[in-house]
Design an enzyme around this catalytic site. Structure first.
Site, PDB file in Angstrom:
ATOM      1  N   LYS A   1      -5.871 -21.312  48.589  1.00 58.79           N
ATOM      2  CA  LYS A   1      -4.448 -21.499  48.456  1.00 58.79           C
ATOM      3  C   LYS A   1      -3.872 -19.902  47.994  1.00 58.79           C
ATOM      4  O   LYS A   1      -2.771 -19.760  48.267  1.00 58.79           O
ATOM      5  CB  LYS A   1      -4.171 -22.395  47.091  1.00 58.79           C
ATOM      6  CG  LYS A   1      -4.369 -23.776  47.688  1.00 58.79           C
ATOM      7  CD  LYS A   1      -3.553 -24.666  46.662  1.00 58.79           C
ATOM      8  CE  LYS A   1      -3.196 -26.053  47.327  1.00 58.79           C
ATOM      9  NZ  LYS A   1      -4.683 -26.836  47.403  1.00 58.79           N
TER      10      LYS A   1
ATOM     11  N   GLU B   1       6.715 -26.454  43.326  1.00 57.61           N
ATOM     12  CA  GLU B   1       6.242 -27.816  42.745  1.00 57.61           C
ATOM     13  C   GLU B   1       4.792 -27.945  42.959  1.00 57.61           C
ATOM     14  O   GLU B   1       4.024 -27.052  43.698  1.00 57.61           O
ATOM     15  CB  GLU B   1       6.951 -28.859  43.634  1.00 57.61           C
ATOM     16  CG  GLU B   1       6.181 -29.138  45.152  1.00 57.61           C
ATOM     17  CD  GLU B   1       6.006 -27.967  45.837  1.00 57.61           C
ATOM     18  OE1 GLU B   1       6.854 -26.957  45.827  1.00 57.61           O
ATOM     19  OE2 GLU B   1       4.914 -27.911  46.729  1.00 57.61           O
TER      20      GLU B   1
ATOM     21  N   SER C   1     -12.607 -25.176  51.976  1.00 53.25           N
ATOM     22  CA  SER C   1     -11.552 -24.648  51.563  1.00 53.25           C
ATOM     23  C   SER C   1     -11.579 -24.388  50.243  1.00 53.25           C
ATOM     24  O   SER C   1     -10.519 -23.460  49.510  1.00 53.25           O
ATOM     25  CB  SER C   1     -10.391 -25.555  51.948  1.00 53.25           C
ATOM     26  OG  SER C   1     -10.877 -26.857  51.153  1.00 53.25           O
TER      27      SER C   1
HETATM   28  C1  LIG Z   1      -4.774 -27.916  48.244  1.00 54.00           C
HETATM   29  C2  LIG Z   1      -6.110 -28.213  48.944  1.00 54.00           C
HETATM   30  C3  LIG Z   1      -6.308 -28.536  50.132  1.00 54.00           C
HETATM   31  C4  LIG Z   1      -5.155 -29.152  50.940  1.00 54.00           C
HETATM   32  O1  LIG Z   1      -4.147 -28.465  51.263  1.00 54.00           O
HETATM   33  P1  LIG Z   1      -4.283 -27.873  52.960  1.00 54.00           P
HETATM   34  O2  LIG Z   1      -2.781 -27.457  52.908  1.00 54.00           O
HETATM   35  O3  LIG Z   1      -4.027 -29.110  53.705  1.00 54.00           O
HETATM   36  O4  LIG Z   1      -5.134 -26.928  53.218  1.00 54.00           O
HETATM   37  C5  LIG Z   1      -7.574 -28.526  50.664  1.00 54.00           C
HETATM   38  N1  LIG Z   1      -8.686 -28.139  49.998  1.00 54.00           N
HETATM   39  C6  LIG Z   1      -8.501 -27.499  48.845  1.00 54.00           C
HETATM   40  C7  LIG Z   1      -9.554 -26.891  47.916  1.00 54.00           C
HETATM   41  C8  LIG Z   1      -7.367 -27.459  48.196  1.00 54.00           C
HETATM   42  O5  LIG Z   1      -6.911 -27.005  46.900  1.00 54.00           O
END
Ligand SMILES: *Cc1c(COP(=O)(O)O)cnc(C)c1O
Length: 387
Positions: free
Chosen positions: A89, A111, A370
């Site tokens: 993020k 938000e 992610s």
């Molecule tokens: C917010 C988040 C997601 C999902 O958001 P995307 O916009 O689909 O990437 C996925 N993994 C983590 C670790 C997140 O914090």
């Protein structure tokens, strides 16, 4: 509601379906983004902070033990979990706050649902000394009290929204109302590859650093492209960033993984939600369906317009995994590689656990991690105890 606006379409998806006063703000934002995205000073500043603040580039780690265990494709992990604040993020919020600065904004609003985007936004606002207001459903502020404190610690003002059901949707409405009132000095920092144009395009641009790096890294390590790239999909930002530099490489399979309780791309139908057109999960009354995911970041009844298009065109594939499979993947990766993944990322890992054994040792999978799982350890503890 107006539907005129041709920019920002991916096939029939995307666009901008918002009131005229908001459309003006979006048009100006789109024009500013076009102006700055390739501006050498802007690019240099973005790269500077990616390196010195986020800690990029992050590694593409060969998961040797997991690969041996599955006895199929070679598995590499793209380590967004190692970024400052623990997920992908930060790439997007950093890009957007630099743009906000260029545009002369003094104030950032955002938000947040479970709080992850709010914390990322509050982080860069602290770093760049910007006034920060985060709208959060009142119900969510109670469930996520620690994230509220985190944001406050970072200097943000968290506004609990009591209206409606006190959830994410209500927080989005409040934030948009704020933007219409205050657009002259305020920048709305959106957290995923969703919303009206130019947000999906802009968020993809800033998240593309993921595949820019992974492509270079896999070519260095293996001398060839991967068989497939896997990522979880909530709104779709980490996935589109992981796919971006492979979109024009037809030999590379692009695989998005979603929770079976929020199967937007698997079961959604074209509809307009939050100001843009995408595949949406609808209930029998044609309203956005109530979704539930054990991973808060994947709990969204819509999906980025480009994923909707990639699904329709067949360029990308999307699959669901069950909570059971996700919990298993969470533990398997922890035990084999010493890496605790975010529950969101564990969705991509879960599908990799099924796919890898069906492929040959010459195949290569890149799984986008992610985020890190520290935030989820307590929740998993309770889920495993109650099994
Ligand atoms: C917010 C988040 C997601 C999902 O958001 P995307 O916009 O689909 O990437 C996925 N993994 C983590 C670790 C997140 O914090």
């Amino acid at each position: 509601m107006s539907a005129e606006q041709t920019a920002g379409y991916f096939g029939s998806f995307g666009g901008s379906f918002i009131p005229p006063e908001l459309q003006e703000v979006m048009d100006y934002l789109a024009q500013q983004f076009e102006t700055y995205k390739n501006d050498p000073e802007f690019v240099e500043e973005f790269q500077y902070y990616l390196k010195e603040y986020v800690g990029r580039e992050n590694p593409l780690t060969y998961a040797k033990h997991l690969t041996d265990k599955l006895d199929g494709a070679k598995i590499y992990l793209k380590r967004e979990d190692l970024n400052h604040t623990g997920s992908h993020k930060i790439n997007n919020v950093l890009g957007q706050i630099l743009l906000a600065k260029r545009m002369g904004a003094k104030r950032i609003i955002a938000e947040t649902g479970a709080g992850q985007h709010g914390v990322a936004t509050a982080t860069v606002c602290a770093m760049f000394d910007m006034d920060c207001t985060i709208y959060m459903g009142a119900e969510d502020t109670r469930r996520q009290a620690l994230n509220v404190f985190r944001m406050e610690l970072l200097g943000a003002k968290v506004v609990p929204v009591e209206k409606g059901q006190g959830r994410l949707k209500d927080a989005v409405d409040e934030a948009l109302g704020d933007l219409v009132q205050n657009y002259r000095n305020t920048f709305y920092l959106l957290g995923s590859a969703v919303g009206p144009h130019p947000f999906p395009t802009m968020v993809k641009h800033f998240q593309s650093i993921i595949s820019e790096e992974s492509k270079r890294q896999i070519l260095e390590k293996e001398g060839r492209l991967p068989t497939a790239v896997l990522a979880c999909t909530g709104g779709g930002s980490n996935a589109i960033g992981s796919f971006a530099h492979y979109l024009d490489e037809p030999s590379v399979r692009l695989i998005g993984v979603e929770p079976d309780q929020a199967p937007t791309l698997t079961e959604g139908v074209p509809s307009v939600i939050h100001g843009f057109k995408c595949l949406v999960l609808l209930d029998e009354n044609g309203e956005p369906r109530k979704t539930y995911s054990i991973a808060a970041g994947l709990d969204y009844p819509g999906i980025g317009p480009e994923h909707s298009f990639l699904k329709e065109s067949g360029r990308a594939e999307y699959y669901t995994v069950t909570n059971e499979e996700v919990l298993d993947a969470f533990q398997v990766l922890s035990k084999t590689e010493g890496i605790i993944p975010a529950l969101e990322s564990a969705h991509a890992v879960a599908y990799a656990l099924k796919l890898a054994p069906t492929l040959s040792k010459d195949d290569i999978l890149i799984v986008n991690l992610s985020g890190r799982g520290d935030k989820d350890v307590e929740q998993v503890f309770h889920m495993l105890q109650n099994k």
